[in-house]
Design a protein around this motif. Structure first.
Motif, PDB file in Angstrom:
ATOM      1  N   GLU A 165      -3.259 -14.395  -2.225  1.00 13.84           N
ATOM      2  CA  GLU A 165      -2.382 -14.794  -1.123  1.00 13.84           C
ATOM      3  C   GLU A 165      -1.502 -13.662  -0.613  1.00 13.84           C
ATOM      4  O   GLU A 165      -0.787 -13.824   0.387  1.00 13.84           O
ATOM      5  CB  GLU A 165      -1.497 -15.982  -1.516  1.00 13.84           C
ATOM      6  CG  GLU A 165      -0.742 -15.822  -2.816  1.00 13.84           C
ATOM      7  CD  GLU A 165      -1.458 -16.459  -3.996  1.00 13.84           C
ATOM      8  OE1 GLU A 165      -2.711 -16.304  -4.104  1.00 13.84           O
ATOM      9  OE2 GLU A 165      -0.768 -17.082  -4.833  1.00 13.84           O
ATOM     10  N   ASP A 166      -1.541 -12.507  -1.262  1.00 12.30           N
ATOM     11  CA  ASP A 166      -0.847 -11.338  -0.742  1.00 12.30           C
ATOM     12  C   ASP A 166      -1.675 -10.626   0.335  1.00 12.30           C
ATOM     13  O   ASP A 166      -1.181  -9.689   0.963  1.00 12.30           O
ATOM     14  CB  ASP A 166      -0.552 -10.337  -1.874  1.00 12.30           C
ATOM     15  CG  ASP A 166       0.441 -10.867  -2.879  1.00 12.30           C
ATOM     16  OD1 ASP A 166       0.235 -10.625  -4.091  1.00 12.30           O
ATOM     17  OD2 ASP A 166       1.418 -11.520  -2.466  1.00 12.30           O
ATOM     18  N   THR A 167      -2.881 -11.069   0.536  1.00 15.13           N
ATOM     19  CA  THR A 167      -3.737 -10.464   1.553  1.00 15.13           C
ATOM     20  C   THR A 167      -3.133 -10.651   2.938  1.00 15.13           C
ATOM     21  O   THR A 167      -2.879 -11.770   3.374  1.00 15.13           O
ATOM     22  CB  THR A 167      -5.141 -11.097   1.518  1.00 15.13           C
ATOM     23  OG1 THR A 167      -5.741 -10.812   0.252  1.00 15.13           O
ATOM     24  CG2 THR A 167      -6.008 -10.556   2.638  1.00 15.13           C
ATOM     25  N   ASP A 168      -2.882  -9.555   3.621  1.00 12.90           N
ATOM     26  CA  ASP A 168      -2.247  -9.556   4.935  1.00 12.90           C
ATOM     27  C   ASP A 168      -2.311  -8.143   5.496  1.00 12.90           C
ATOM     28  O   ASP A 168      -2.660  -7.195   4.786  1.00 12.90           O
ATOM     29  CB  ASP A 168      -0.757  -9.946   4.845  1.00 12.90           C
ATOM     30  CG  ASP A 168      -0.521 -11.437   4.934  1.00 12.90           C
ATOM     31  OD1 ASP A 168       0.450 -11.925   4.320  1.00 12.90           O
ATOM     32  OD2 ASP A 168      -1.312 -12.106   5.629  1.00 12.90           O
ATOM     33  N   VAL A 169      -1.947  -8.030   6.766  1.00 14.96           N
ATOM     34  CA  VAL A 169      -1.626  -6.722   7.321  1.00 14.96           C
ATOM     35  C   VAL A 169      -0.140  -6.481   7.069  1.00 14.96           C
ATOM     36  O   VAL A 169       0.690  -7.342   7.368  1.00 14.96           O
ATOM     37  CB  VAL A 169      -1.938  -6.645   8.826  1.00 14.96           C
ATOM     38  CG1 VAL A 169      -1.568  -5.263   9.371  1.00 14.96           C
ATOM     39  CG2 VAL A 169      -3.408  -6.938   9.085  1.00 14.96           C
ATOM     40  N   TYR A 170       0.177  -5.317   6.523  1.00 10.60           N
ATOM     41  CA  TYR A 170       1.556  -4.970   6.193  1.00 10.60           C
ATOM     42  C   TYR A 170       2.052  -3.924   7.192  1.00 10.60           C
ATOM     43  O   TYR A 170       1.399  -2.898   7.415  1.00 10.60           O
ATOM     44  CB  TYR A 170       1.648  -4.433   4.770  1.00 10.60           C
ATOM     45  CG  TYR A 170       1.533  -5.509   3.727  1.00 10.60           C
ATOM     46  CD1 TYR A 170       0.327  -6.146   3.499  1.00 10.60           C
ATOM     47  CD2 TYR A 170       2.644  -5.918   2.989  1.00 10.60           C
ATOM     48  CE1 TYR A 170       0.212  -7.158   2.558  1.00 10.60           C
ATOM     49  CE2 TYR A 170       2.545  -6.916   2.045  1.00 10.60           C
ATOM     50  CZ  TYR A 170       1.325  -7.531   1.833  1.00 10.60           C
ATOM     51  OH  TYR A 170       1.226  -8.538   0.901  1.00 10.60           O
ATOM     52  N   TYR A 171       3.206  -4.215   7.765  1.00 12.43           N
ATOM     53  CA  TYR A 171       3.810  -3.335   8.758  1.00 12.43           C
ATOM     54  C   TYR A 171       5.138  -2.822   8.233  1.00 12.43           C
ATOM     55  O   TYR A 171       5.964  -3.612   7.757  1.00 12.43           O
ATOM     56  CB  TYR A 171       4.077  -4.076  10.066  1.00 12.43           C
ATOM     57  CG  TYR A 171       2.856  -4.599  10.769  1.00 12.43           C
ATOM     58  CD1 TYR A 171       2.348  -5.852  10.469  1.00 12.43           C
ATOM     59  CD2 TYR A 171       2.223  -3.833  11.746  1.00 12.43           C
ATOM     60  CE1 TYR A 171       1.223  -6.348  11.122  1.00 12.43           C
ATOM     61  CE2 TYR A 171       1.105  -4.319  12.405  1.00 12.43           C
ATOM     62  CZ  TYR A 171       0.610  -5.569  12.091  1.00 12.43           C
ATOM     63  OH  TYR A 171      -0.492  -6.042  12.743  1.00 12.43           O
TER      64      TYR A 171
END
Length: 125
Positions: free
Chosen positions: A88-94
């Motif tokens: 659930e940490d899967t994301d695009v990080y900005y």
């Protein structure tokens, strides 16, 4: 011209670690708060972690105890150490820099003025 350059994203297995870096140029980095936001497809961008210009930190409940933010003002760079990663940490990080925000005298995030281009973090077996 302000630029934020992120690095360190990638694919990692559940339970693994990644370290993101955000290198800033074109501004006096030490005067700004810095944060890492995350965004999943179809969802709003949300602040995951932040660090004030004074070194105070903010962590969203979902990452407390697993993620650590730090900054090196001499290198104009901020880091995000991510441990015990979950799918659930899967994301695009900005990464973003901006003004400190305070709630009841506690650092609560930033008002982002500048953004990086984003880096994909995928946690999967």
């Amino acid at each position: 011209q302000v630029q934020l350059l992120e690095s360190g994203g990638g694919l990692v297995q559940p339970g693994g670690s990644l370290r993101l870096a955000c290198a800033a140029s074109g501004l006096t980095f030490g005067r700004y708060a810095m944060g890492w936001y995350r965004q999943a497809p179809g969802k709003e961008r949300e602040l995951g972690v932040g660090i004030s210009s004074f070194g105070h930190t903010f962590y969203a409940d979902s990452v407390k105890g697993r993620f650590t933010i730090s900054r090196d003002n001499a290198k104009n760079t901020a880091y995000l150490q991510m441990n015990s990663l979950k799918p659930e940490d899967t994301d695009v990080y900005y990464c973003a820099v901006g003004k400190n925000q305070w709630t009841n005298h506690v650092f609560s995030g930033l008002s982002a003025d500048y953004w990086g281009q984003g880096t994909q973090v995928t946690v999967s077996s």
